[in-house]
Structures are given as structure tokens and as C-alpha cells.
Design an enzyme around this catalytic site. Structure first.
Site, mmCIF file in Angstrom:
data_model
loop_
_atom_site.group_PDB
_atom_site.id
_atom_site.type_symbol
_atom_site.label_atom_id
_atom_site.label_comp_id
_atom_site.label_asym_id
_atom_site.label_seq_id
_atom_site.Cartn_x
_atom_site.Cartn_y
_atom_site.Cartn_z
ATOM 1 N N SER A 49 -35.323 39.232 -4.602
ATOM 2 C CA SER A 49 -34.471 39.649 -5.714
ATOM 3 C C SER A 49 -35.038 40.843 -6.452
ATOM 4 O O SER A 49 -34.448 41.308 -7.417
ATOM 5 C CB SER A 49 -34.268 38.480 -6.685
ATOM 6 O OG SER A 49 -35.515 38.079 -7.224
ATOM 7 N N ASP A 108 -42.418 49.948 -12.863
ATOM 8 C CA ASP A 108 -41.907 49.299 -11.661
ATOM 9 C C ASP A 108 -40.461 49.676 -11.359
ATOM 10 O O ASP A 108 -39.571 48.831 -11.333
ATOM 11 C CB ASP A 108 -42.046 47.777 -11.791
ATOM 12 C CG ASP A 108 -42.030 47.093 -10.428
ATOM 13 O OD1 ASP A 108 -41.979 47.794 -9.409
ATOM 14 O OD2 ASP A 108 -42.069 45.850 -10.392
ATOM 15 N N HIS A 116 -42.324 48.833 -6.408
ATOM 16 C CA HIS A 116 -43.024 48.179 -5.310
ATOM 17 C C HIS A 116 -42.130 47.980 -4.101
ATOM 18 O O HIS A 116 -42.598 47.545 -3.052
ATOM 19 C CB HIS A 116 -43.639 46.847 -5.761
ATOM 20 C CG HIS A 116 -42.651 45.772 -6.084
ATOM 21 N ND1 HIS A 116 -42.262 45.480 -7.360
ATOM 22 C CD2 HIS A 116 -41.988 44.901 -5.299
ATOM 23 C CE1 HIS A 116 -41.405 44.473 -7.341
ATOM 24 N NE2 HIS A 116 -41.227 44.107 -6.103
#
Length: 1037
Positions: A244, A161, A130
Site C-alpha cells: 500500500s 518519502d 522508497h
């Protein structure tokens, strides 16, 4: 108005229209979903104590490797993290990026994240999917020593991801690069970890945690958002936060054991992606070949044995699985299958997966090792369906084939093929044309983001190529039906009328280029010749005899729709509608209010008799009063009956009875008798962003709410006393409001008469806002009794005076004579007691006034200013900023107007949106002053050309010098402080940024740097073109 997107991992604020969108569109399409369980994939909250799960600590479910022995004999707890982190930090980068277009699950805007170098020689960085994003992005990496380098996306996994970005290692000047080794086999329950990254926007933070689970279900971020599936996640108590995303999860030896991805908002948990499939993908990326990824369009879930038994698992099969995999606590089960996918009709939800191609598969990794290596081939699955064990064969589909890598830009919107991610989220087949951003054209049909277009002009559009071919057949300005449905209501089709736009925005196809990391644009052919409108005739319905007056006036009524392609002149919305009134049939003239047509830039459509829609053309925006003049081609309405309204000069006063004839909000006809309740000043507030507002005018109020779009106040014969118009303003909380009031015909008729006589329209006025003051207040300020007696004896119906409430343009000649607080006693020798007495000033170049200032009566000569009837005549689009000459409403809200150009709006995801705020003046570019739009273009084009001409710099950075050269170099303070005024050299240390000096309305001066992007954000301009139907032309600047 749009404002710059705030950096924050994957969160963007409103900024509208890049694609340009209305405020309503922006709110609907751009606001991130509010998940109750999760803060978002890149936002984690882990601020609490660690707690074990109900399961005892055990070896990782996905891994069957032997335990890795430590490389040192020092007891684990006694070892220091300092040397590990000192080295690892050099491999960790802060990523700042922008989605330059909305695409798939992502919306345009800026965000920050983290990544880490996994191949220093090739400059490959690992981060989250993402972050790399399926959308077109522009990104930079900031190293720990604050060097900045451009990134290009090279791989984003369609499901999991993770993704890879790449930079040019030769661009690093002052630091030796490190890399972090991927070691998924080191992840164990109870392992002490450190998450190092750009946490909550900080440059670098180090957060501690302990791995608690290795078998957590993939987190869910909400319907319509990106979601990972078909994998386990690791879980720990670690307080990661926004920014993060993409941080490495390190063990004490400095190996990455997982990739930080997301977290829960109501628990002390962060979620990490295992690195097994990441490590496999990296080997393909290093070889610059596509990563093989297969799919059955099926989601699996891992259920514990007690739940699997309920689905029909037999005891002897469970025994064999437990024996083969003693560390496993469950099995894979089919959770969902997409319609028309490879597994549709072959598998069903609830099937228990026992084996694949003759081998038992206990977990995700074992199954997908086979699927990913079998793209395009059949695989045999052994399943238990109920009590029956059987083999089924299914063809593995290429996962990349259902992950879109193209989009079409048209009418300010973005459309592309529906992605597997979104199809799975809404349980739809992976087909159809998806609206990523509606823009100007699709918004005209209310086809908002997350809609699927079924057909255009009755031509089916099952995929993007079909949509492109359908749009090629449509001329500019055509009004065609479009059939679509919203993904969240796939059972309900809608058919709306779309206004085809080929004159405001480009029509082009963009295709992802994984070699350059850019999306290559291909312009589509120009539209077919514009079809002339076919003349049509319509009739009005016969009304009841009680509505005889309405029957008489209906041929004078029209409905007007107005569509803005861009948010300029302080606009916050892009669609307006209201009523108009025919004031002349030869030449054809229509008058309507400035809440229906607020500015000069846009498309006007006029509806006659609720039946015929034709384009209109703006002739004039009145600078003082709330009305505009529009014309049309009378040949297009055939024999349709139209009549011009007749005005009466009879003044309406409080208590008078009159007739109201208007159009209700449901388009019904309204006729009623009303009483004038008051004739008083129209009060509006300064708006933010600044826009035109009515002032220095009286409005007529009635004793009825008159819930309508507009109408006419008439006498018994239908002659018009006043137009019932809508006024736009804002309340004290900055929210847009509107209210209805009567605009006296004596303010409209003189302008119409001049136009009909062919006289040149000139508008003169005072650059001040006036308001009324009671006599008592004026006495306190020094008004003499003689003036009070004059007022009382004047016969005026109001014993008030006017005073200067606000100076509207401090640069005007009027501002040098009149000051705030001045009380106006006479104008050209006439006593002034109400606002309507000031109408005389619009015909004169200078007026003589007697004013009361600071208790002293002063006689002054006040020059009037000339106003434009078409204020903004040119708009420039540069790096996503809409730039124009400062308009009147802006000058009203600034004391000392700077010399420069005005930023009216910034588009989401653009270079300008990251640093420029709408509502500022650009006064310098690269140290060169900017006076107007031409000088601005000259300066920026000069710098752009210089940047393109740059040769390789002669400067040799330290990392490419020999050890001996570096050791022998010494610098003194004098060396650094030595003057250097050379600008024309080959130094490229500015990294493609251009310096902009801005001044805000409150005179705050800032110098910002805009990262130039000439690929996605070219420079264009809108120019007034009287011969064009819309009155404007768009071309390259």
C-alpha cells in the site's frame, strides 16, 4: 541457491549472487532488518479501534491556511463515497518493480507498491521515495483495467518519502485517464479518509480511517535503512499493509490530503506524509527542471514547550512565539549534526530555532521553505543556546550533491559514494566509498555490504573517483591490501588481502540519467598487463622431536583456497578452503578433496609453507571419489622444499593402529596415534539444490574426533594409507553438513599413476547408487541357502550383499538393465559382499552380473557409462538466469529428464528472478523447442532482434478513435473467435515479454513470461579455455 525474489513491498528474500554472492554473503547482506517497533516503511498494521491522542483535536500544525469550505451543501456524514472512489480508482495504479542492482539503503529484488496519477497529460505518478528508490529500477504500472505500461523514475526526494514516476500516456489503449488533485490544506484532525491501493499484494483495496494527528514525528525504520526526517507525519487508524506504499489518502471530495507511507506493527496506526513539499516539487517536475533542495546536514525535532523550557527557552520569547502562533504547542530544536557538514561547529544539539532570515519559523515547513530556496547561499538563524539568544550564519548545501547518482560495478560487486541517508543513520561524515554489494572480488577480502573502503593497495579512496583510479592501476589476479571498516563499527579499521578480479566480471561506471530513467554504463579501460609472480622461497619451522613424522611430511602439505564467481552446479557458497597434498613434483601435482574444490568453475590459490601464495589450475574432478587433481607453476616457489607423499597399498582394517598427521582449524600441526574404529560405507543424502556427492565408496573412521582441516593416515615411515578428507552432504532438514573420513590410497594412486604416465584418463561406472543389505533381509527377498553358504565360506569379513538403492540417470543404458531393489550376487563371476569389491567395474565397458530380482535369479550384462572429469564446460547468463546443460547430480533427482537447458541460479532483481525458479528446465521459448544451449541462444536472440525491429503498430486503440468511430463499432462472438495464425505482424501487445515453457524436477509444466531487459541484463557466456590461468573465459553470447 538463489531463488526468485518474492513480490512484497520492499521485501526481498535471499536470491544470491547478481553481483554474485555466497550464501553467507547473501544472508548477511540481503535479509531485511527485523524492527521491533515497525514492520517497515511500506508495511503498516492498523487493525484496531481509533483512539484520540492526549492532545485535543486542533488545526494542522504545519498549515496556517483558512479552512476549506465544502463544495456542496449536503451534510458531510450523509454523503456517499461511491462516486468519489469510482473516479479516483481510475487514477490509481499498482506498481511492480525490481531493484536491478543493490544501491544505498536498497538491496536488489522485486517488490510491489501503489501510485496515483497527478498529471494525466504528462503521465506523472506520485508514490513513495522508497518505491521510486535511489537505486536503478525497472518498473511497470498496472492500471485498474489491467493495462500495463512501463514507468521511468523522474524524481526521488533525497530525504522525504515521496517521488515521481512517469509513463507515456499514448501507450494507454482502452481507458481514459483520470488524475487526483493534491490538497494538503484539507487535512484536519477528525477527517474521514479512504486509503485506496494495492494492499498486501491485492490489486485494489479500500481501507477507511480517521485522521487523528497531524504532528506525529516521522517514523523510524531502523539503522541503515531509509528514514524520513525533518517533517511531520499524519497519523490515523487505517489497516494498510504491504504493497500500500504510495496510496493516496483521499477525502470525500476525491482530493489527496496525504500520501500513505508506513505504519506501526504493534498499534492501530498508519502514517501519512503531508503533501506541502510534494506539491512544490511537482511544479518543478512538470517543468522538467531539478527540484531545488537544500540541507544543513542537520536533523531538527519538534519539542513541546515544556521540554523546550528545559533547554533554556526564556519566558518572554515563549510568550512572543505563543502569541504569533497560537495553534503551535512547541518549537524546533537541533537534534543531531553530521561531522564536517555545513552546520558542524555552527550549530550544536539542543539549539532552539527561533527564526530564519529575520522571520520566525514555528515548524518544519516554514524553515525548509527558506532552506530549499537558498541553495548555495548563506542563511541567518536566530537560536537560543542555553539562556543566550544569538544569530549564526550557515551556508546551505545542495542536498542533491550528497545523494549519489553513480556507482561502479566491479568483481560482481557494487560500490558508490556514501549517501546522506546512510551517513546520518550512522552519524558519519558524508564521504567515503560505500559497499552496496560485495560480490566476488570484495567478498574475497570479507568487505561485506555496509562497509566503507578507506584505501586499496595503500592508495587512499576518499571518493568514488579515487577508487576508480586506484582500481585502474591493478592487473587482473593481483593480490592487494584493502583497508575498510563496517559502518556499525566505524572505530575499527580492518586490513585484508583482496584478489583483484577483471576476468569473471565487468568493470564499469553507471551514471543516472533522469531524462531516460535509466543508468548509463561506461566501460572502464582494460587492466594493465598481468604481472608475473615473483619466485619466492620459504622454509618450514623446526618442530619438536616428538613430531618427527610431521616434520617429515610437512613439505607435502599445502593450503588451498577456492573462489567461485557464480553459483552453478548446485553450489550455495562461493568460498572454500582446505588442505592439499603433493603427490608429484615433476610434473607438479596436488590432490585435495571435493569439499575444497567442489566444481571446475573458479579461482584456485595454493599456499606453500604458510608463506607463498600462487595460483593453481584444475586438471581433474574425479566423478566417483572425493578427490581432485591440481597443478601449479613450480618456478614460482623458488627453492622451497616440497616432497611428494608415498602411498602404501597395505589395507587398513578395523582395530589397526596408524598415525594421523594433519592441519588443525587454527593452522597448527597435529600428530597423534589413532586406531581404526571402522571401515564402512560413506552415506550422503541427495542435496537441494542438487550437487555432487560421494557414493558407492567406503570410508575409514578412527577413534578420535581429529578436529582438523584434513590430513594423512600413515604408517611409521610416513607412507600414506589414506587421505583424511571432508565430505559434504545435507541433513534431513536440508541444512548443509560436512564430516571427515579416510579415503583409501588404493582409490587415489591408480589415477595419479596414469596421469604421470601420460595415459588418457577415462572414467567408467554404473549409473546406480548401491548400499549394503543384511543376509536376513536378503533371505526375506528370496535369497537361497546356497548363496548364504557361499558367502559364509568365502572368507569375507562381512556377511552382507549390495543392492541397487537408486538409479542415477534414467536415460542411461545401465538403467535399462538394473532396477531399484536388485540384489547383486556376483560381478564377473566374483562374489560381491562389500562396496570395495565394485572397484573393478571402472575399467570395463560391460560387466556380467547375477542379480536377485523379485525372488528370481537373473544373469544380466550391464553396460557402464563414461563420465566426464570436468563436468560443466559452458554457462550462459541470460536475463539474470544462469543456464547450463543439466549435470549428473540433477539427473539423479528426476525420473524423466526433459530435453532442454537447466536453470541453475537466478540473480536478484533480474527479469528471470521474478518468474523463473532455479532447478527447472527451459524446454520452449516463444513456442520453439529448445534442445541445448546453442538452440536456446538462437531462439532468444531471434526474438530480441525482432523486438528491436518493431515498427509503430498499425492498430489504433479505442482511446485514440473519435467518438463517432467508437459508437459505430460492434463486435460479435464470431469476430473474436475467428482463427488468426499470423505471427509476423506489427502487433506489440505482448509489451516486451517473452514466453518460456519450463518443466520442474517433479514434471510440473509452467508457461511464464519474462519481461526482457536488454539494458541492465545482457547475454554472456563462460567457456572453458585451457590456456587461461583460471581455465575459463567470459565473453558476450
Amino acid at each position: 541457491m538463489e531463488s526468485p525474489a518474492l513480490p512484497g513491498d520492499q521485501h526481498t528474500n535471499l536470491q544470491a549472487d547478481r553481483n554474485i554472492m555466497s550464501a553467507a554473503t547473501t544472508r548477511f547482506e540481503q535479509v531485511p532488518p527485523d524492527s521491533q517497533l515497525l514492520r517497515g516503511r511500506s508495511k503498516s498494521l492498523g487493525l484496531g479501534s481509533f483512539a484520540w491522542t492526549s492532545l485535543p483535536p486542533r488545526l494542522p500544525m504545519d498549515y496556517i491556511n483558512d479552512t476549506v469550505s465544502m463544495a456542496t451543501g449536503v451534510p458531510y456524514k450523509a454523503r456517499s463515497w461511491e462516486p468519489t472512489l469510482e473516479k479516483a480508482i481510475k487514477a490509481i495504479v499498482s506498481i511492480k518493480a525490481s531493484h536491478v542492482r543493490s544501491f544505498d539503503t536498497e538491496t536488489s529484488g522485486a517488490y510491489t507498491a501503489t501510485g496515483f496519477i497527478v498529471d494525466a497529460e504528462r503521465g506523472i505518478i506520485l508514490t513513495n521515495r522508497h518505491v521510486v528508490s535511489p537505486a536503478p529500477i525497472v518498473a511497470q504500472a498496472v492500471l485498474t483495467n489491467y493495462e500495463e505500461v512501463d514507468l521511468k523514475p523522474v524524481y526521488r526526494d533525497p530525504v522525504h518519502d515521496f517521488g515521481f514516476m512517469q509513463f507515456d500516456p499514448t501507450k494507454i489503449k482502452f481507458m481514459e485517464l483520470e488524475q487526483i488533485e493534491l490538497s494538503p490544506e484539507r487535512a484536519k484532525v477528525g477527517l474521514d479518509i479512504r486509503v485506496v491501493g494495492n494492499d498486501a499484494g491485492e490489486k485494489l483495496s479500500i481501507l477507511a480511517g480517521t485522521l487523528a494527528r497531524l504532528d506525529r514525528r516521522a517514523p523510524e525504520y531502523g539503522i541503515g535503512e531509509y528514514n524520513d526526517f525533518n517533517t511531520f507525519y499524519l497519523q490515523a487508524a487505517s489497516g494498510t499493509s504491504g504493497g500500500s506504499s504510495g496510496s493516496p489518502v483521499l477525502d470525500i471530495d476525491g482530493h489527496a490530503v496525504a500520501l500513505n507511507a508506513g505504519g506501526a506493527s504493534r498499534a492501530s496506526s498508519s502514517y501519512y506524509l503531508p503533501l506541502d513539499r510534494v506539491k512544490r516539487a511537482l511544479t518543478f517536475v512538470q517543468r522538467e527542471v531539478q527540484v531545488p533542495r537544500g540541507t544543513l546536514q542537520c536533523e531538527f525535532e519538534y519539542l513541546p514547550y515544556n521540554e523546550v523550557r528545559r533547554l533554556g527557552l526564556k519566558a518572554h520569547i515563549e510568550e512572543k512565539v505563543r502569541h504569533k502562533f497560537p495553534d503551535e504547542t512547541g518549537m524546533l530544536v537541533v537534534k543531531s549534526i553530521l561531522p564536517k557538514g555545513p552546520a558542524d561547529t555552527v550549530l550544536v544539539p539542543g539549539d532552539i530555532i527561533i527564526g530564519c532570515n529575520g522571520k520566525m519559523v514555528p515548524h518544519f515547513i516554514a524553515l525548509f521553505e527558506v532552506i530549499d530556496d537558498s541553495v548555495g547561499n548563506d542563511i541567518k538563524l536566530t537560536i537560543s543556546r542555553g539562556k543566550k539568544v544569538q544569530d549564526v550564519t550557515v551556508r546551505v548545501q545542495d542536498l542533491h550533491s550528497i545523494t549519489p547518482d553513480r556507482f561502479v560495478e566491479i568483481g560482481g560487486g557494487i560500490v558508490h559514494d556514501l549517501s546522506y541517508q546512510l551517513a546520518k543513520s550512522y552519524s558519519q561524515p558524508v564521504s567515503g566509498v560505500y559497499v552496496a554489494t560485495s560480490g566476488h572480488m570484495l567478498a574475497s577480502a570479507s568487505a561485506w555490504r555496509k562497509s566503507i573502503i578507506v584505501s586499496v593497495n595503500n592508495i587512499p579512496t576518499p571518493n568514488l573517483d579515487a577508487f576508480i583510479e586506484a582500481m585502474k592501476t591493478l592487473p587482473d589476479g593481483a593480490r592487494v591490501p584493502i583497508r575498510f571498516y563496517a559502518l556499525h563499527k566505524a572505530y575499527k579499521d580492518k586490513v585484508m588481502i583482496m584478489q583483484v578480479d577483471r576476468h569473471w566480471h565487468k568493470f564499469r561506471l553507471a551514471t543516472r540519467n533522469d531524462l531516460t530513467g535509466l543508468w548509463d554504463f561506461e566501460d572502464m579501460p582494460p587492466p594493465p598487463p598481468r604481472l608475473s609472480y615473483t619466485p619466492s622461497t620459504a622454509t618450514f619451522p623446526t618442530l619438536d622431536s616428538s613430531l618427527a613424522l610431521a616434520q617429515k611430511l610437512m613439505p607435502s602439505f599445502v593450503a588451498i583456497d577456492f573462489y567461485l564467481p557464480y553459483l552453478v552446479d548446485g553450489m550455495k557458497a562461493t568460498q572454500f578452503y582446505g588442505s592439499g597434498y603433493i603427490v608429484s613434483t615433476n610434473p607438479p601435482l596436488i590432490v585435495c578433496d571435493r569439499d575444497t574444490i567442489p566444481i571446475g568453475l573458479g579461482d584456485i590459490f595454493i599456499t606453500f609453507a604458510n608463506s607463498i601464495i600462487i595460483p593453481g589450475k584444475l586438471l581433474m574432478l574425479h566423478p566417483f571419489y572425493n578427490f581432485v587433481l591440481v597443478t601449479y607453476d613450480p618456478s614460482l616457489i623458488g627453492q622451497t622444499t616440497v616432497k611428494a607423499i608415498e602411498f602404501t597399498n597395505e589395507e587398513l582394517n578395523q582395530g589397526d593402529e596408524t598415525h594421523f598427521v594433519g592441519i588443525g582449524n587454527d593452522h597448527s600441526i597435529i600428530q597423534k596415534k589413532v586406531t581404526i574404529s571402522s571401515v564402512s560405507n560413506v552415506g550422503t543424502r541427495e542435496c537441494s539444490p542438487p550437487r555432487w556427492r560421494a557414493m558407492n565408496v567406503e570410508g575409514i573412521s578412527v577413534d578420535d574426533s581429529l578436529n582438523s582441516q584434513g590430513g594423512l593416515l600413515t604408517d611409521d615411515d610416513g607412507k600414506v594409507h589414506a587421505l583424511w578428507v571432508s565430505y559434504s552432504s545435507q541433513n534431513d532438514k536440508g541444512k548443509d553438513i560436512s564430516f571427515m573420513s579416510g579415503l583409501a590410497s588404493c582409490l587415489v594412486q591408480p589415477v595419479v599413476d596414469k596421469f604421470l604416465k601420460g595415459e588418457k584418463l577415462t572414467f567408467k561406472g554404473l549409473d546406480v547408487e548401491l548400499w549394503t543389505m543384511r543376509i536376513a533381509a536378503a533371505r526375506t527377498l528370496g535369497l537361497r541357502d546356497e548363496w548364504v553358504k557361499k558367502i559364509e565360506q568365502s572368507g569375507s569379513k562381512r556377511h552382507t550383499l549390495l543392492y541397487v538403492l537408486n538409479v542415477l540417470d534414467e536415460r542411461s543404458a545401465c538403467a535399462k538393465v538394473l532396477h531399484v531393489g536388485d540384489i547383486i550376487l556376483t560381478v564377473n563371476g566374483e562374489l560381491i559382499t562389500r562396496m570395495s569389491h565394485m572397484n573393478q567395474v571402472h575399467e570395463q565397458d560391460k560387466i556380467n552380473m547375477v542379480i536377485l530380482r523379485n525372488g528370481q535369479e537373473i544373469e544380466v550384462e550391464v553396460p557402464t557409462s563414461q563420465y566426464s572429469s570436468y563436468e560443466t564446460k559452458r554457462v550462459i547468463g541470460w536475463q539474470g538466469a544462469l543456464i547450463q546443460r543439466p549435470y549428473k547430480s540433477v539427473l539423479e533427482q528426476v525420473r524423466n529428464a526433459p530435453t532442454g537447458v537447466y536453470v541453475s541460479c537466478t540473480l536478484y532483481g533480474s527479469p528471470a528472478s521474478n518468474v523463473l525458479r532455479p532447478g527447472v528446465w527451459i524446454v520452449e521459448v516463444q513456442g520453439k523447442p529448445v534442445k541445448d544451449l546453442d538452440s536456446f541462444l538462437e531462439v532468444v536472440h531471434r526474438y530480441e532482434a525482432e523486438m528491436c525491429r518493431r515498427r509503430r503498430p498499425s492498430y489504433i486503440p479505442p482511446v485514440r478513435r473519435s467518438v463517432e468511430e467508437r459508437a459505430s463499432l460492434t463486435f460479435t462472438d464470431e469476430d473474436a473467435l475467428k482463427s488468426d495464425d499470423t505471427e509476423e505482424d506489427d502487433d506489440n501487445n505482448d509489451e516486451g515479454y517473452i514466453r518460456i515453457k519450463t518443466v520442474s524436477r517433479n514434471e510440473t509444466v509452467r508457461v511464464v513470461a519474462v519481461k526482457l531487459d536488454l539494458h541492465y541484463w545482457d547475454t554472456w557466456q563462460l567457456l572453458q579455455a585451457p590456456n587461461e590461468e583460471c581455465g575459463w573465459i567470459c565473453k558476450d553470447a
